[in-house]
Design an enzyme around this catalytic site. Structure first.
Site, PDB file in Angstrom:
ATOM      1  N   SER A  31       0.831  -1.210   0.000  1.00 30.47           N
ATOM      2  CA  SER A  31       0.000   0.000   0.000  1.00 30.47           C
ATOM      3  C   SER A  31       0.860   1.252   0.000  1.00 30.47           C
ATOM      4  O   SER A  31       0.397   2.320  -0.369  1.00 30.47           O
ATOM      5  CB  SER A  31      -0.843   0.068   1.276  1.00 30.47           C
ATOM      6  OG  SER A  31      -1.773  -0.954   1.317  1.00 30.47           O
TER       7      SER A  31
ATOM      8  N   HIS B  82      -2.439  -3.693  -6.514  1.00 29.49           N
ATOM      9  CA  HIS B  82      -2.908  -3.304  -5.183  1.00 29.49           C
ATOM     10  C   HIS B  82      -4.414  -3.516  -5.023  1.00 29.49           C
ATOM     11  O   HIS B  82      -5.224  -2.760  -5.573  1.00 29.49           O
ATOM     12  CB  HIS B  82      -2.540  -1.823  -4.948  1.00 29.49           C
ATOM     13  CG  HIS B  82      -2.889  -1.310  -3.599  1.00 29.49           C
ATOM     14  ND1 HIS B  82      -3.468  -0.078  -3.398  1.00 29.49           N
ATOM     15  CD2 HIS B  82      -2.744  -1.856  -2.376  1.00 29.49           C
ATOM     16  CE1 HIS B  82      -3.656   0.095  -2.105  1.00 29.49           C
ATOM     17  NE2 HIS B  82      -3.224  -0.953  -1.461  1.00 29.49           N
TER      18      HIS B  82
ATOM     19  N   GLU C 118      -5.712  -1.295  -8.082  1.00 26.95           N
ATOM     20  CA  GLU C 118      -4.783  -0.327  -8.678  1.00 26.95           C
ATOM     21  C   GLU C 118      -3.601  -1.110  -9.248  1.00 26.95           C
ATOM     22  O   GLU C 118      -3.044  -1.972  -8.562  1.00 26.95           O
ATOM     23  CB  GLU C 118      -4.282   0.656  -7.616  1.00 26.95           C
ATOM     24  CG  GLU C 118      -5.354   1.616  -7.123  1.00 26.95           C
ATOM     25  CD  GLU C 118      -4.874   2.532  -5.997  1.00 26.95           C
ATOM     26  OE1 GLU C 118      -5.446   3.622  -5.854  1.00 26.95           O
ATOM     27  OE2 GLU C 118      -3.946   2.169  -5.248  1.00 26.95           O
TER      28      GLU C 118
ATOM     29  N   ASN D  39      -5.244   6.116  -1.713  1.00 25.16           N
ATOM     30  CA  ASN D  39      -4.688   6.559  -0.441  1.00 25.16           C
ATOM     31  C   ASN D  39      -4.106   7.967  -0.487  1.00 25.16           C
ATOM     32  O   ASN D  39      -3.771   8.535   0.536  1.00 25.16           O
ATOM     33  CB  ASN D  39      -3.638   5.563   0.076  1.00 25.16           C
ATOM     34  CG  ASN D  39      -4.320   4.351   0.683  1.00 25.16           C
ATOM     35  OD1 ASN D  39      -5.452   4.424   1.177  1.00 25.16           O
ATOM     36  ND2 ASN D  39      -3.658   3.211   0.631  1.00 25.16           N
TER      37      ASN D  39
HETATM   38  P1  NAI Z   1      -1.392  -9.754   7.408  1.00 25.43           P
HETATM   39  O1  NAI Z   1      -0.559  -9.453   8.597  1.00 25.43           O
HETATM   40  O2  NAI Z   1      -2.825 -10.082   7.567  1.00 25.43           O
HETATM   41  O3  NAI Z   1      -0.719 -10.965   6.588  1.00 25.43           O
HETATM   42  C1  NAI Z   1       0.648 -11.062   6.292  1.00 25.43           C
HETATM   43  C2  NAI Z   1       1.013 -12.528   6.165  1.00 25.43           C
HETATM   44  O4  NAI Z   1       2.319 -12.625   5.636  1.00 25.43           O
HETATM   45  C3  NAI Z   1       0.997 -13.279   7.502  1.00 25.43           C
HETATM   46  O5  NAI Z   1       0.227 -14.458   7.380  1.00 25.43           O
HETATM   47  C4  NAI Z   1       2.477 -13.623   7.740  1.00 25.43           C
HETATM   48  O6  NAI Z   1       2.652 -14.867   8.386  1.00 25.43           O
HETATM   49  C5  NAI Z   1       3.022 -13.656   6.341  1.00 25.43           C
HETATM   50  N1  NAI Z   1       4.448 -13.353   6.228  1.00 25.43           N
HETATM   51  C6  NAI Z   1       5.151 -12.392   6.860  1.00 25.43           C
HETATM   52  N2  NAI Z   1       6.427 -12.421   6.456  1.00 25.43           N
HETATM   53  C7  NAI Z   1       6.521 -13.408   5.536  1.00 25.43           C
HETATM   54  C8  NAI Z   1       7.586 -13.920   4.746  1.00 25.43           C
HETATM   55  N3  NAI Z   1       8.824 -13.411   4.833  1.00 25.43           N
HETATM   56  N4  NAI Z   1       7.317 -14.924   3.899  1.00 25.43           N
HETATM   57  C9  NAI Z   1       6.057 -15.436   3.805  1.00 25.43           C
HETATM   58  N5  NAI Z   1       5.033 -15.013   4.543  1.00 25.43           N
HETATM   59  C10 NAI Z   1       5.267 -13.999   5.392  1.00 25.43           C
HETATM   60  O7  NAI Z   1      -1.166  -8.509   6.427  1.00 25.43           O
HETATM   61  P2  NAI Z   1      -2.180  -7.905   5.316  1.00 25.43           P
HETATM   62  O8  NAI Z   1      -3.080  -6.939   5.959  1.00 25.43           O
HETATM   63  O9  NAI Z   1      -2.729  -9.025   4.528  1.00 25.43           O
HETATM   64  O10 NAI Z   1      -1.167  -7.044   4.424  1.00 25.43           O
HETATM   65  C11 NAI Z   1      -0.233  -7.647   3.545  1.00 25.43           C
HETATM   66  C12 NAI Z   1       0.258  -6.627   2.529  1.00 25.43           C
HETATM   67  O11 NAI Z   1      -0.863  -6.086   1.828  1.00 25.43           O
HETATM   68  C13 NAI Z   1       1.007  -5.427   3.085  1.00 25.43           C
HETATM   69  O12 NAI Z   1       2.013  -5.078   2.165  1.00 25.43           O
HETATM   70  C14 NAI Z   1      -0.045  -4.353   3.168  1.00 25.43           C
HETATM   71  O13 NAI Z   1       0.483  -3.044   3.082  1.00 25.43           O
HETATM   72  C15 NAI Z   1      -0.878  -4.670   1.936  1.00 25.43           C
HETATM   73  N6  NAI Z   1      -2.284  -4.222   1.961  1.00 25.43           N
HETATM   74  C16 NAI Z   1      -3.061  -4.363   3.084  1.00 25.43           C
HETATM   75  C17 NAI Z   1      -4.391  -3.938   3.074  1.00 25.43           C
HETATM   76  C18 NAI Z   1      -5.259  -4.101   4.283  1.00 25.43           C
HETATM   77  O14 NAI Z   1      -6.320  -3.438   4.338  1.00 25.43           O
HETATM   78  N7  NAI Z   1      -4.912  -4.925   5.245  1.00 25.43           N
HETATM   79  C19 NAI Z   1      -4.991  -3.328   1.862  1.00 25.43           C
HETATM   80  C20 NAI Z   1      -4.115  -3.330   0.715  1.00 25.43           C
HETATM   81  C21 NAI Z   1      -2.811  -3.715   0.798  1.00 25.43           C
END
Ligand code: NAI
Length: 406
Positions: free
Chosen positions: A132, A153, A165, A203
């Protein structure tokens, strides 16, 4: 037609079949569902087995509910489920045509994962990030073939939100951009192509929805409930800014604001508000902590404690709505002025990514460009702050009697 053009066409016609998703959290599991529903064979990878188990159980629950509601049948449910396999080694993604990364928001960690991933996948595999806030150019720089890297995105929840996006970095090849757009469109999403700049479209353009509402509150013009009611009743927004900040979480929303502000070299237009900083510091995060701008019960339901919504002053409501709207329009116009995206994509991004009742540029046309310029000048003349500078594009259009969409 040159050989190069011919090979591009061949490339574009071949559809993406094998998709690797890195990170099975909120976003990764949602994106996996979208791709599997569209018929792709998806491998969902996470370092934690518990995260994979959780994603699998969550998908079962979501799909079972869709069957219950009659949206899909049992055959469709098992088709989607059989399209996803859960893997705990990055190497297992080696047969992917496209990988989308959705892990922790850290440039260092993402770069490390990307360079390892590149050693496993074929040379024509597209390597995308769902980041993001990080620059796609910096993520791409970790690859031997940075031209295959792109930002894709999604919005949360990915299966429900129509917008995606697509963000080419300066290194991204035209073929990778075109194939990404085609794939995401095949997945029945609305694509908005954005320049690789902080906040991309949504954003960035949405910042005044929160920022100007907080400023109005800080000036003592109205309380949270009055401002929320103004945006819903006078503006037709589904949620008011304070309700939405409580929903997103004041910690998360504050961090996005601070990141965008810093990334724009401290442009005062994006300055965060102390009110929100203090709420985040105090742990008044919103719905998830039981207290934010409003109070919530243990089920996350709002406890009504103010009667100001019922005693709305119509004139004040209109003023509040106009002030937030013009700041949003100005931001959208400036994004167009700086070629962040096309007018159509900017409007689609806000209606399909954050459910705005109308596209901001179409709204500007409706209000009149002269009205927009007058409103911005009124604010600037009152405050003399750079925050209220009118976009040169609005001024130019006003002089030329132009509109955004004929
Ligand atoms: P989350 O914390 O729910 O999930 C992240 C996952 O990645 C976890 O299951 C974790 O175990 C895993 N992980 C962490 N490091 C890792 C690695 N080195 N190798 C493999 N798996 C790994 O996070 P979320 O909210 O899903 O966000 C993920 C990405 O998406 C971020 O870059 C965030 O900025 C982006 N994003 C999030 C949004 C939201 O509303 N939560 C919206 C749009 C983008």
């Amino acid at each position: 037609m040159s050989e190069n053009q011919k090979s591009n066409i061949v490339n574009l016609q071949s559809t993406i079949k094998f998709v690797g998703i890195i990170g099975s959290g909120t976003m990764g599991s949602g994106i996996a569902q979208v791709a599997a529903t569209a018929g792709c064979k998806v491998k969902l990878y996470d370092t934690y087995q518990s995260a994979l188990d959780k994603a699998k159980a969550a998908l079962e629950k979501i799909l079972a509910r869709l069957v219950e509601k009659g949206r899909i049948d049992a055959t469709e449910k098992s088709r989607i489920q059989s399209n996803i396999s859960y893997v705990d080694k990055l190497k297992d993604l080696s047969d992917s045509n496209l990988t989308i990364e959705a892990i922790v928001e850290s440039l260092e960690v993402k770069k490390k994962v990307f360079s390892e991933l590149e050693s496993y996948v074929s040379t024509d595999c597209i390597i995308a990030s769902n980041t993001s806030s990080l620059s796609i150019a910096s993520i791409a720089s970790s690859l031997q073939k940075p031209e295959r890297c792109i930002g894709i995105h999604f919005f949360n929840p990915a299966p429900l939100m129509k917008l995606v996006e697509v963000i080419p970095a300066i290194q991204t090849s035209k073929e990778v951009l075109e194939k990404s757009i085609q794939t995401i469109s095949d997945w029945k999403k609305t694509v908005a192509v954005a320049k690789d700049t902080p906040g991309f479209i949504v954003n960035r353009v949405a910042r005044p929805f929160y920022g100007e509402a907080l400023r109005i509150y800080e000036e003592g013009i109205a309380d949270f409930a009055m401002i929320d009611a103004a945006m819903k009743e006078a503006g037709g927004f589904r949620m008011g800014p304070f309700e939405l900040m409580d929903f997103i979480g004041n910690d998360v929303n504050y961090t996005v604001t601070e990141t965008v502000f810093t990334a724009f070299y401290f442009d005062p237009r994006y300055k965060p508000a102390f009110t929100q900083k203090r709420f985040a510091e105090a742990g008044y995060l919103g719905r998830k902590s039981g207290k934010g701008y409003y109070d919530y019960d243990e089920n996350g339901k709002r406890v009504i404690q103010s009667d100001s919504e019922e005693s709305q002053d119509e004139k004040l409501s209109q003023q509040i709505f106009n002030r937030i709207l013009i700041m949003l329009i100005n931001e959208a116009a400036d994004a167009l002025f700086l070629n962040i995206a096309s007018a159509k994509d900017i409007d689609n991004a806000m209606t399909k990514g954050v459910n705005y009742p109308k596209g901001l540029l179409a709204w500007a046309d409706e209000k009149g460009i002269d009205w927009c310029v007058d409103k911005m000048d009124e604010l600037y003349n009152e405050y003399h702050e750079d925050r209220y500078r009118c976009s040169p594009l609005l001024r130019r259009m006003n002089k030329g009697n132009k509109t955004f969409f004929n």
